[in-house]
Scaffold this active site. Sequence first.
Site, PDB file in Angstrom:
ATOM      1  N   GLY A   9       0.925  -1.284  -0.029  1.00 53.45           N
ATOM      2  CA  GLY A   9      -0.034   0.060  -0.087  1.00 53.45           C
ATOM      3  C   GLY A   9       1.010   1.401   0.043  1.00 53.45           C
ATOM      4  O   GLY A   9       2.091   1.143  -0.137  1.00 53.45           O
ATOM      5  N   ASN A  31      -2.990  -8.543   0.727  1.00 54.75           N
ATOM      6  CA  ASN A  31      -4.024  -9.256  -0.101  1.00 54.75           C
ATOM      7  C   ASN A  31      -4.377  -8.338  -1.202  1.00 54.75           C
ATOM      8  O   ASN A  31      -5.131  -8.934  -2.189  1.00 54.75           O
ATOM      9  CB  ASN A  31      -5.311  -9.679   0.730  1.00 54.75           C
ATOM     10  CG  ASN A  31      -6.000  -8.568   1.231  1.00 54.75           C
ATOM     11  OD1 ASN A  31      -5.470  -7.203   0.744  1.00 54.75           O
ATOM     12  ND2 ASN A  31      -7.158  -8.396   1.855  1.00 54.75           N
ATOM     13  N   LYS A  83      -9.162   2.133   5.256  1.00 56.90           N
ATOM     14  CA  LYS A  83      -8.525   3.385   5.664  1.00 56.90           C
ATOM     15  C   LYS A  83      -9.769   4.534   5.298  1.00 56.90           C
ATOM     16  O   LYS A  83      -9.320   5.640   5.847  1.00 56.90           O
ATOM     17  CB  LYS A  83      -7.675   3.563   5.163  1.00 56.90           C
ATOM     18  CG  LYS A  83      -7.158   4.002   3.598  1.00 56.90           C
ATOM     19  CD  LYS A  83      -5.890   4.600   3.254  1.00 56.90           C
ATOM     20  CE  LYS A  83      -5.954   4.703   1.875  1.00 56.90           C
ATOM     21  NZ  LYS A  83      -4.658   5.559   1.250  1.00 56.90           N
ATOM     22  N   SER A 123      -4.040   6.517  13.899  1.00 65.94           N
ATOM     23  CA  SER A 123      -4.302   7.827  13.041  1.00 65.94           C
ATOM     24  C   SER A 123      -4.616   9.015  14.175  1.00 65.94           C
ATOM     25  O   SER A 123      -5.120   8.622  15.224  1.00 65.94           O
ATOM     26  CB  SER A 123      -5.266   7.466  12.315  1.00 65.94           C
ATOM     27  OG  SER A 123      -5.944   8.673  11.829  1.00 65.94           O
ATOM     28  N   TYR A 147     -14.464   4.227  11.271  1.00 65.12           N
ATOM     29  CA  TYR A 147     -12.822   4.010  10.906  1.00 65.12           C
ATOM     30  C   TYR A 147     -12.270   4.309  12.117  1.00 65.12           C
ATOM     31  O   TYR A 147     -11.349   3.512  12.729  1.00 65.12           O
ATOM     32  CB  TYR A 147     -12.462   4.972   9.659  1.00 65.12           C
ATOM     33  CG  TYR A 147     -10.870   5.038   9.541  1.00 65.12           C
ATOM     34  CD1 TYR A 147     -10.103   3.776   9.175  1.00 65.12           C
ATOM     35  CD2 TYR A 147     -10.245   6.062   9.797  1.00 65.12           C
ATOM     36  CE1 TYR A 147      -8.957   3.979   8.906  1.00 65.12           C
ATOM     37  CE2 TYR A 147      -9.082   6.296   9.858  1.00 65.12           C
ATOM     38  CZ  TYR A 147      -8.435   5.140   9.362  1.00 65.12           C
ATOM     39  OH  TYR A 147      -6.870   5.311   9.299  1.00 65.12           O
ATOM     40  N   LYS A 151      -9.868   1.994  14.714  1.00 63.85           N
ATOM     41  CA  LYS A 151      -8.338   2.294  15.592  1.00 63.85           C
ATOM     42  C   LYS A 151      -8.137   2.380  16.648  1.00 63.85           C
ATOM     43  O   LYS A 151      -7.281   1.895  17.545  1.00 63.85           O
ATOM     44  CB  LYS A 151      -7.850   3.576  14.576  1.00 63.85           C
ATOM     45  CG  LYS A 151      -7.701   3.488  13.233  1.00 63.85           C
ATOM     46  CD  LYS A 151      -6.438   2.607  12.759  1.00 63.85           C
ATOM     47  CE  LYS A 151      -6.262   2.572  11.209  1.00 63.85           C
ATOM     48  NZ  LYS A 151      -5.116   1.383  10.977  1.00 63.85           N
ATOM     49  N   PHE A 176      -0.651  11.742  11.058  1.00 61.12           N
ATOM     50  CA  PHE A 176      -1.396  12.800  10.686  1.00 61.12           C
ATOM     51  C   PHE A 176      -1.801  12.885   9.143  1.00 61.12           C
ATOM     52  O   PHE A 176      -2.502  11.701   8.602  1.00 61.12           O
ATOM     53  CB  PHE A 176      -0.937  14.210  11.196  1.00 61.12           C
ATOM     54  CG  PHE A 176      -1.430  14.536  12.505  1.00 61.12           C
ATOM     55  CD1 PHE A 176      -0.556  13.677  13.484  1.00 61.12           C
ATOM     56  CD2 PHE A 176      -1.967  15.417  13.179  1.00 61.12           C
ATOM     57  CE1 PHE A 176      -1.004  13.764  14.935  1.00 61.12           C
ATOM     58  CE2 PHE A 176      -2.322  15.457  14.559  1.00 61.12           C
ATOM     59  CZ  PHE A 176      -1.807  14.735  15.170  1.00 61.12           C
ATOM     60  N   ASN A 196     -10.767  10.689  -2.041  1.00 57.59           N
ATOM     61  CA  ASN A 196     -11.502  11.384  -0.902  1.00 57.59           C
ATOM     62  C   ASN A 196     -10.532  12.469  -0.504  1.00 57.59           C
ATOM     63  O   ASN A 196     -11.008  13.518   0.147  1.00 57.59           O
ATOM     64  CB  ASN A 196     -11.947  10.566   0.052  1.00 57.59           C
ATOM     65  CG  ASN A 196     -12.972   9.658  -0.267  1.00 57.59           C
ATOM     66  OD1 ASN A 196     -13.995   9.921  -0.742  1.00 57.59           O
ATOM     67  ND2 ASN A 196     -12.969   8.219   0.235  1.00 57.59           N
ATOM     68  N   ASN A 197      -9.160  11.991  -0.334  1.00 56.71           N
ATOM     69  CA  ASN A 197      -8.126  13.132   0.385  1.00 56.71           C
ATOM     70  C   ASN A 197      -7.895  14.127  -0.725  1.00 56.71           C
ATOM     71  O   ASN A 197      -8.115  13.936  -1.796  1.00 56.71           O
ATOM     72  CB  ASN A 197      -7.146  12.170   0.687  1.00 56.71           C
ATOM     73  CG  ASN A 197      -7.519  10.927   1.679  1.00 56.71           C
ATOM     74  OD1 ASN A 197      -7.242   9.957   1.585  1.00 56.71           O
ATOM     75  ND2 ASN A 197      -7.953  11.582   2.953  1.00 56.71           N
ATOM     76  N   ASP A 292     -16.461  16.907   9.273  1.00 52.58           N
ATOM     77  CA  ASP A 292     -15.117  17.572   9.210  1.00 52.58           C
ATOM     78  C   ASP A 292     -14.899  18.381  10.371  1.00 52.58           C
ATOM     79  O   ASP A 292     -15.714  19.093  10.894  1.00 52.58           O
ATOM     80  CB  ASP A 292     -15.011  18.186   7.803  1.00 52.58           C
ATOM     81  CG  ASP A 292     -14.145  17.521   6.633  1.00 52.58           C
ATOM     82  OD1 ASP A 292     -13.958  16.469   7.098  1.00 52.58           O
ATOM     83  OD2 ASP A 292     -14.178  18.133   5.790  1.00 52.58           O
TER      84      ASP A 292
END
Length: 334
Positions: A9, A31, A83, A123, A147, A151, A176, A196-197, A292
């Site tokens: 990743g 995977n 994530k 995170s 999510y 974590k 971060f 999304n980011n 947000d």
Amino acid sequence: MILVTGGAGYIGSHACIELLNAGEDVVVLDNFCNSNPASLDRVQEICGKPLVVVEGDIREQAAVEKLIIEHGCTAVLHFAGLKSVQDSVARPLEYYDYNVIGSHRLLRAMENTGVKKLIFSSSATVYGKPQFLPYTEDHPLNAINPYGRTKLTIEDMLRDQYVGDPTWSIGILRYFNPVGAHESGLIGEDPRGVPNNLVPFVAQVAIGRRDRLNVWGNDYDTPDGTGVRDYIHVMDLAAGHVSALKLLDTPRCFAVNLGTGAGSSVLEVVRAFEAASGKHIPYDVKPRRPGDIDAYYAATDYALRLMGWKATRTIEMMCSDHWRWQSSNPNGYG
Ligand code: NAD
Ligand code: UDP
């Protein structure tokens, strides 16, 4: 031999570079549900060294035990998981399965094979709504989406495991906002579908895959009204893992922030990306994205004190390295 789960990743592949460069032997278990094995070919090309790649799932406990024994693994860097905050709201059971159950099976496999050194990818989202800034590691933990709760649940499980068996050594790293890419431009973030980011989306606008950026809100309590985050170069983040790994020779359990300590607004990131790429990034201001937070950034002094680590790369370097990867791989690994 270090076992790296999720090593194909985005962050795991960059961490593999730092591990190989630090002289470690690496076996990756992935995977490929959100990655492409080509990333690991490129890691080996960059480092001029081989690593072992095993296709498999962390939830397959018996297979993980077999892998640990076969390769003589002595420590685990655990990146594997899902994530996306938005996706976790729509598919919470999937997130508890991959993240919580997956981590539990991995820990069981480690326990059964006597491997007790673990670095876990947590995170900043575990802190939830800021009660004060910067977030110090002792800021109350209060994840506000599925999510984040996975974590936090894993963090709690790790702290409990250490209390139950204090011969374990566990580093919880609270990332971060990782952005950028290895300076070669050979590996980088390759999101599936619509990113999304912020930075991957901006990069796809710059390369012409998307028309315009949506800026989610410009009425936040920040200097220019847009959201502020602590962006950290993925190679600084990767280096933080090697620093943390060095601490695991002594039994301990610690949680530490990996950030720069400085925030950038959405519009500051857009301007930095325009300067790095020479491309204009058109944008429209849209309503706030649900959930947000106005602004958050890391307290960084504990990381420096504990591990002698601090981030050194600027937002300009993050954008220019991200752009080098995006412009030389317009469609990612595909
Ligand atoms: P990524 O999706 O690029 O990498 C995760 C890797 O894990 C992928 O290669 C995927 O195929 C693999 N994987 C997922 N489930 C698996 C399973 N059950 N068995 C084996 N492999 C599996 O994500 P990333 O950005 O590299 O993030 C790595 C870790 O860091 C994740 O745990 C993520 O939650 C955490 N994190 C990421 C960010 C971020 O913004 N990227 C921020 C904070 C924390
Ligand atoms: N953002 C935005 N448009 C996008 C993606 C993100 O305006 O297409 C904003 C978002 O509202 C936040 C910042 O960029 O203020 C960082 O968002 P990202 O999703 O990258 O990170 P996170 O919010 O998870 O920290």
